[in-house]
Design an enzyme around this catalytic site. Structure first.
Site, PDB file in Angstrom:
ATOM      1  N   ASP A 222      49.636   2.090  27.411  1.00  0.00           N
ATOM      2  CA  ASP A 222      50.234   1.028  28.227  1.00  0.00           C
ATOM      3  C   ASP A 222      51.002   1.642  29.394  1.00  0.00           C
ATOM      4  OD1 ASP A 222      51.610  -1.308  29.146  1.00  0.00           O
ATOM      5  OD2 ASP A 222      51.291  -2.193  27.177  1.00  0.00           O
ATOM      6  N   HIS A 315      39.887  -6.268  31.177  1.00  0.00           N
ATOM      7  CA  HIS A 315      41.295  -6.438  31.541  1.00  0.00           C
ATOM      8  C   HIS A 315      41.659  -5.648  32.791  1.00  0.00           C
ATOM      9  CE1 HIS A 315      45.575  -7.171  30.861  1.00  0.00           C
ATOM     10  NE2 HIS A 315      45.780  -5.882  31.115  1.00  0.00           N
TER      11      HIS A 315
END
Length: 407
Positions: A222, A315
């Site tokens: 992330d 994404h």
């Protein structure tokens, strides 16, 4: 009634009844009636020796945005109680400023009972924002960028965990120190602000002790390709310029979205489906077809059969800022877990946090694309949503957060 010395209510506005007392029947008007009799500022804390891991509190921008991201964070929202106005809120912001400056350097002398002995202030930051609803209630025009977030496709929002009049972000490496700071922030606001919601997040220890990005609960790295920003910089993409209300110059806007991850479904699918949903190989973080996390993402690349190498609904394709559109934003997200709350499902996921100079051109269009088409939507549900204007920093000792707004 006499007040206890250095009690847990050391930061409560003098003469203001606690929220608990209000619940017992004390009228709000009585809660607020003595606040203006207080001294303008609390006793200045003593200055302990500088700590090597302390984040500077004072400056044109608040801390906790462009600084290192510690392992723990708590996000708190509050609502103004009936009868509270600018004067009462100014008093709270002065207390919060004093708290933030003191706790950033490990000084707990303002109320020692609120922070457990032996805990550390490592990378502690306090960041304060105001919601559009609070400005409406106080009769202050909103900045044009402080809009009400739309309901995005697929949202299943818990209203009690969304929105709010005021916002406080608290970050630290020591969860015990952070817990005491939370109590101090609440105590300082008692009788003027009522707690609305709180979210507690965590990050992997590795990401807090190195420049590497950590992983979320889905196993994704992330933060790859996050923008670089400094507290010494000004203007876009994070900081607000001077062409907005003067009281926002040097501030920012924070968007907060809590996504529950459907981890059981995610874990039962194949690694190929996971990689294609994200657009990266989860094992390495590399874009599909690559071998290393920071390889450039080639959205024009195709397979031997002519199909996009990065799927149209991946994404990373949908989240990528469109060139020249002003969509860049700074991500500062945390994982969360509330445990097994329902049969067959864990309430766990991601607290998405982004800072940007104008959510209308950055966060909102990006989130709209993701909500409509992101392949990850089959594995996530948005349950909370909020947007706040982050106040400029207190530039020097004696200044306070929100001074230009409420003076």
């Amino acid at each position: 009634m006499s007040q206890p010395r250095q009690s847990r209510r050391g930061f409560i506005l003098s003469g203001v009844a606690t929220v608990g007392a209000a619940a017992a029947g004390v009228a709000v008007g009585n809660q607020l009636s003595h606040i203006d009799a207080l001294p303008a500022a609390m006793t200045s804390p003593s200055s302990p020796p500088d700590q090597p891991d302390a984040v500077e509190f004072y400056g044109p921008h608040q801390g906790g945005i462009a600084d290192a991201t510690p392992t723990h964070a708590s996000f708190l929202a509050f609502d103004l109680v009936v009868g509270a106005g600018r004067t009462h809120m100014a008093a709270v912001l002065k207390r919060w400023t004093e708290l933030g400056a003191a706790l950033a350097v490990g000084d707990t002398s303002l109320d020692p009972s609120l922070v457990s002995a032996g805990s550390q202030s490592a990378l502690f930051t306090l960041t304060v924002g105001v919601g559009g609803s609070a400005l409406d209630r106080m009769g202050i025009p909103r900045p044009a960028a402080l809009v009400d977030l739309p309901l995005f496709p697929g949202d299943q929002l818990d209203d009690t965990a969304s929105h709010g009049d005021f916002f406080v972000q608290l970050c630290a490496n020591d969860a015990v120190y952070l817990g005491g700071a939370i109590r101090a922030v609440r105590a300082a606001a008692s009788g003027v602000l009522a707690p609305r919601w709180q979210m507690n997040g965590f990050r992997g220890a590795h990401s807090a002790t190195s420049s590497a990005n950590g992983r979320n609960l889905m196993g994704q790295i992330d933060g790859t390709n996050n923008i670089a920003v400094s507290r010494r910089s000004t203007g876009a993409p994070v900081w607000v310029d001077a062409d907005t209300p003067a009281w926002m110059t040097g501030g920012s806007y924070v968007a907060i979205r809590r996504f529950r991850m459907l981890l059981d479904s995610w874990e039962q699918t194949t690694s190929e489906i996971r990689d294609r949903a994200v657009g990266r190989h989860l094992a390495t973080g590399a874009p599909l077809g690559g071998t290393a996390e920071f390889e450039p993402v080639d959205l024009a690349a195709t397979t031997s059969g002519g199909a996009p190498l990065i799927p149209a609904d991946a994404h990373i394709r949908l989240a990528a800022p469109r060139r020249g559109a002003g969509e860049e934003l700074l991500r500062r997200s945390y994982s969360y877990s509330h445990g097994q709350s329902t049969p067959g499902g864990e309430d766990a996921g991601l607290i998405f946090v982004s800072y940007q100079h104008d959510p209308r051109s950055s966060f909102i269009p990006v989130q709209q694309r993701l909500a409509e088409s992101d392949a990850l939507n089959q594995f996530t549900v948005a349950t909370s949503s909020a947007l706040f204007a982050v106040l400029p920093g207190a530039t020097k000792k004696g200044d306070w957060l929100g001074q230009a707004l409420l003076s």
